[in-house]
Design a protein around this motif. Structure first.
Motif, PDB file in Angstrom:
ATOM      1  N   ASN A   1      -7.517   2.416   0.225  1.00 47.99           N
ATOM      2  CA  ASN A   1      -7.693   1.124   0.868  1.00 47.99           C
ATOM      3  C   ASN A   1      -6.445   0.264   0.643  1.00 47.99           C
TER       4      ASN A   1
ATOM      5  N   ASN B   1      -6.060  -2.822   1.150  1.00 48.08           N
ATOM      6  CA  ASN B   1      -6.371  -4.236   0.928  1.00 48.08           C
ATOM      7  C   ASN B   1      -6.153  -4.623  -0.536  1.00 48.08           C
ATOM      8  N   PRO B   2      -5.186  -5.508  -0.809  1.00 45.47           N
ATOM      9  CA  PRO B   2      -4.929  -5.906  -2.204  1.00 45.47           C
ATOM     10  C   PRO B   2      -6.145  -6.576  -2.845  1.00 45.47           C
TER      11      PRO B   2
ATOM     12  N   PRO C   1       0.841  -1.200   0.000  1.00 45.50           N
ATOM     13  CA  PRO C   1       0.000   0.000   0.000  1.00 45.50           C
ATOM     14  C   PRO C   1       0.878   1.254   0.000  1.00 45.50           C
TER      15      PRO C   1
ATOM     16  N   TYR D   1      -7.492  -0.471  -4.150  1.00 44.25           N
ATOM     17  CA  TYR D   1      -6.068  -0.618  -3.811  1.00 44.25           C
ATOM     18  C   TYR D   1      -5.145   0.123  -4.788  1.00 44.25           C
TER      19      TYR D   1
END
Lengths: 113, 841
Positions: free
Chosen positions: B793, B795-796, B336, B801
């Motif tokens: 965000n 989160n992959p 991230p 993302y």
């Protein structure tokens, strides 16, 4: 095969509130109570029941995510595609359900004449 | 009966075995685990747990529009807090007091970036082995020898005495923990599930570690050892020529000719040894034998080129008559993203900008009065000192003709599923002995580094976030020590300014350029440059301020300082453009941030082409030559000329600096700055450095250019064949934005974008503009734009993302929503609102 949907529902509820292996207990309890005629039938009911719960939810999540994460996890696991990952997921759920339900049914059989 | 029991038992056993196997990582299984030990399969997560759709990774497969709960009740909250998420998931936090503001900032940031926050602080603390096992041990040892945790502990202790920043750091920490405590396995970030571990409680030490990690990223590159090697082997004159203090033609941050209106402090004049260190006149302690077999590099410096641009133009140069401020920090491109956008509003504060997940406040941004942006100063504040122990017990070391006691810090490195590794780090009064038994001479080197001191940068940002004018900005900066930054400033009063702010040692000439003698008090830092004497300027005549990692001052500045890589091209291009431009608009400055003009190529290619004769080339080489001759020096993504230039330049550089890169003694050395090499090529093509040492002939630049060019043409052909791609600049450069744990599937490779290091659009292979921001004060209020290569965000598994990446690569921006009142927002202006309520007990 009325017990298949019963297992699906019980397994889904159990899996929401308890750890992943709770589906085994859920399928086992249904096997114990519903008492399928043969252990093969019990196995099939558990296999289909939990498999259905896992596949329905995994497919729903995968659909709303447009396959994004499944594709990435498949790559990490060196799988050819996300379909393979989904199949493995369903197979694991099904095996857990099958053995769980069969074990429950076999326990019941001990006490039957 | 017996057979029934047997059948049941058999089925039960199979079931239990199945649950057991699916509940363990393959590497942890009995029998099988040992066989898998070195295979990647050993690292697979427990499959039952991981693949369970009701709790495993499928839960991280988020919908494009995430479900954000409309109400959340939290303990420790003092009053209701409203958080508005806009369509890019930027949280706009409206709190009624400071405590709640930072508490909710911690909570929200963790809800979107928890794994990153913990992983980065684990890395800073040297605790990666806890996650990845034995692969992390060497990295962890190195981190611990650098002493970042030691520094962070000192910072936490100092914060305890502060009444402004400390409550903010504590509230933030509590907020992160409130989020962590709300988690079950189901909502853990996917990386925890994949690597099968869990988050631990957040602490104020982790906030401090993150601050120290930034100090490491931005001041951690010190070439003292490499400079010493070169000076030892090639002589002091070579070191002065190749690593000059100031290169002519430089365009410093403070306009040349600016008068210094202060009386400089002299570096401890009463100590003759300080002025003439260690009795030799070369500026470094004579501890290395002339044959040079002394120092090999302990570890390769693999950090990519980091840097930044910022500038502010005042009303005299803008169309609106009001100032505009721009900033783009160039950091390693990761996912991230290093930045997280947030707006923080409470009584006395309404600030918007980006912050590094893991610390309170906004680091780069604006409020309704001021805007600010930072670039790295890069001044050397990290020195190496030789240490002589009395004996092998290492309890005492030589100092000032006597012995001084060491302190020992036992570092226990926990290694996943293996026994702990214990490392003892020796601390001297200078700092930790970061390098031990090094080179054939078994030398020990202690590190004296400004990052090891406690300093209250949190307070700077706390105050800057609330600043209303130039005086407030100056006051906020006065607490800032490390990593030194150039703070560009603009405000609604029409002022623009820039300060190079940090705490810099007062040095005698060349002190700290080379390895110093740890036993000689005269080689120590004696004092610091008074903060008021740091380079700064308010409202310069030329109507703009700017910085791009170049020299802060011209040579009239009365203090000695050095860096191992002062920028020479980006800054000159920026200043040239700002000088030329008039009636400037936001659009103009956005274009300048994305400017692909390769000034280094414009100044070096003509020198290189002098020695290429078309009649000596074959037809494909002639075509290549024409490509270069026709090139407009723009590093645009789809052009082939920049790729050819880059290959040509790298080959030539390798050929010229064979005395550095191809040493039989494998001594570590660094190349001079490109500008120095180009100057040498232009003015001294017959210089002895052009000679290739391994051949009997005496080469000059002329002899190096053609082979470098011919090889470059071949390189490009080979590259295309190997990669099955056209060698356009974007493909050839291959900018990649990598997941922090280097998981390829969570990374984005081969981003189609132009630029390069040394170009205003400084997008290289692994580092680049990590946040582009343009803030304009207009008659109608604030007009602000920004973008970073990632998404809010972390989160992959979320489409968000990498949401901003495509627009970022094209040089496009988002208009930033600066809200003043959450209750006046209409539907469509935001995505969702979460009301945070305190739990009454």
């Amino acid at each position: 095969m009325k017990i298949t949907p019963l297992i699906t529902i019980t397994a889904a509820i159990a899996a929401w509130f308890f750890p992943w292996w709770s589906v085994v207990i859920a399928a086992g309890i249904i096997g114990l109570i519903a008492n399928p005629k043969t252990s093969a039938l019990a196995y099939a009911a558990g296999f289909a029941g939990v498999g259905l719960a896992w596949s329905a939810y995994a497919l729903f999540l995968n659909f709303q995510n447009q396959g994004l994460l499944a594709g990435k996890i498949a790559t990490i696991f060196h799988l050819p595609n996300s379909t393979t990952l989904i199949s493995i997921t369903i197979l694991i759920g099904s095996l857990l359900g099958g053995f769980g339900c069969m074990t429950g049914a076999l326990l019941r059989k001990i006490f039957e004449k | 009966m017996v057979s029934k029991i047997l059948r049941f038992t058999g089925s039960l056993l199979v079931t239990c075995a199945l649950v057991f196997v699916l509940g363990k990582q393959p590497g942890q299984l009995p029998v099988v685990g040992a066989k898998l030990q070195n295979s990647p399969a050993a690292m697979l997560p427990p499959l039952g747990k991981f693949l369970n759709p009701f709790g495993g990774f499928w839960q991280n497969a988020e919908a494009p529009i995430p479900v954000i709960s409309p109400k959340t009740a939290l303990e420790k909250l003092q009053a209701p807090v409203k958080v508005v998420f806009d369509d890019r998931l930027v949280p706009h936090i409206f709190a009624q007091n400071n405590h709640d503001l930072y508490f909710v900032q911690g909570y929200i940031t963790a809800s979107m970036r928890l794994w990153q926050m913990e992983f980065q602080t684990h890395a800073a603390a040297g605790r990666i082995s806890e996650i990845v096992g034995s692969r992390g041990i060497e990295f962890d040892k190195e981190q611990r020898r650098k002493g970042l945790t030691y520094a962070a502990e000192k910072l936490v202790q100092m914060l305890g005495t502060d009444t402004i920043a400390d409550p903010a750091v504590h509230a933030y920490t509590d907020g992160v923990n409130a989020y962590i405590n709300s988690l079950s396995y189901r909502n853990l970030p996917v990386e925890y599930k994949l690597m099968n571990y869990e988050p631990e409680p957040w602490t104020t030490l982790k906030c401090a570690l993150l601050q120290k990690k930034m100090a490491d990223d931005l001041t951690g590159n010190s070439a003292d050892i490499e400079y010493t090697n070169l000076a030892t082997v090639m002589g002091k004159e070579a070191a002065t020529l190749l690593y000059p203090q100031y290169l002519d033609g430089q365009d410093p941050i403070i306009p040349p000719g600016t008068k210094w209106n202060f009386t400089p402090v002299k570096p401890s004049g009463n100590n003759p040894a300080t002025a003439q260190p260690a009795a030799n006149k070369t500026g470094f302690a004579p501890v290395f034998p002339a044959n040079g077999h002394s120092l090999q590099l302990p570890q390769p410096e693999t950090e990519p080129t980091v840097g930044s641009n910022n500038w502010a133009v005042n009303g005299s140069k803008t169309l609106s008559g009001k100032p505009i401020l721009c900033n783009d920090p160039h950091l390693q491109l990761n996912l991230p993203s290093i930045w997280f956008e947030t707006q923080l509003t409470a009584p006395g504060i309404n600030v918007y900008g980006v912050t590094i997940p893991g610390g309170p406040g906004i680091v780069i941004g604006f409020n309704d009065h001021i805007a600010w942006g930072v670039t790295n100063a890069g001044i050397d504040v990290k020195d190496w000192y030789t240490v002589t122990y009395k004996d092998s017990l290492k309890n005492e070391y030589k100092y000032n003709n006597s012995w001084k006691k060491t302190e020992k810090r036992i570092e226990t490195i926990k290694v996943r599923s293996l026994p702990d590794v214990i490392d003892t780090v020796i601390y001297t009064h200078l700092g930790p002995v970061a390098v031990e038994n090094y080179g054939p001479q078994k030398q020990n080197l202690a590190l004296h580094w400004k990052a090891h001191d406690a300093s209250n940068e949190f307070k700077t940002f706390y105050l800057l976030n609330r600043a209303k004018n130039y005086t407030d900005y100056e006051q906020a900066l006065s607490y800032y020590e490390c990593p030194a930054q150039n703070f560009a400033f603009a405000d609604t009063d029409g002022d623009i300014a820039i300060w190079q702010q940090g705490k810099f040692p007062l040095r005698y000439k060349e002190q700290g350029k080379f390895v110093l003698d740890g036993s000689n008090p005269a080689d120590e830092w004696q004092a610091y440059i008074p903060t008021a004497h740091n380079p700064h300027i308010l409202n310069p005549k030329r109507g703009f301020v700017s910085s791009a990692n170049q020299h802060p001052t011209d040579p009239t500045y009365p203090y000695y300082y050095q860096a191992n890589d002062f920028e020479y091209y980006r800054n000159r291009r920026i200043n040239r453009r700002l000088q030329e431009m008039d009636s400037i608009t936001v659009k103009d400055l956005q274009q300048l941030q994305f400017d692909n003009y390769n000034l280094q190529a414009a100044e070096s290619l003509p020198v290189m082409l002098r020695y290429l004769k078309p009649e000596e080339l074959d037809s494909s080489q002639q075509a290549g030559l024409q490509t270069l001759q026709k090139w407009d020096f723009m590093n645009n993504p789809d052009d082939s000329a920049p790729a050819l230039y880059e290959a040509f330049w790298q080959n030539l550089l390798t050929a010229i600096w064979d005395e550095i890169n191809n040493r039989p003694d494998s001594l570590a050395m660094v190349y001079p700055e490109n500008a120095v090499t180009i100057r040498l090529m232009d003015k001294q093509p017959d210089s002895k450095y052009m000679d290739i040492a391994s051949t009997p002939e005496k080469e000059t630049l002329k002899d190096l250019v053609k082979p470098a060019f011919v090889k470059a043409i071949a390189n490009i052909v080979e590259w295309s064949a190997k990669n099955q791609q056209l060698a356009t600049w974007a493909n050839y450069k291959g900018t990649s934005v990598m997941h922090l744990a280097r998981i390829d599937a969570f990374s984005v490779k081969n981003v189609q974008t132009g630029g390069n290091y040394g170009i205003v659009n400084a997008t290289g292979k692994r580092a680049g503009p990590s946040w582009r921001m343009v803030v304009a004060y207009t008659k109608n209020g604030i007009e602000a734009y920004g973008i970073y290569p990632g998404g809010q965000n972390g989160n992959p598994g979320s489409p968000n993302y990498t949401q901003f990446l495509d627009k970022w690569a094209k040089g496009e921006y988002y208009s930033l929503n600066y809200y003043t009142n959450p209750d006046s927002l209409k539907a469509g202006q935001f995505l969702s609102i979460t009301e945070f309520e305190p739990i009454k007990k």
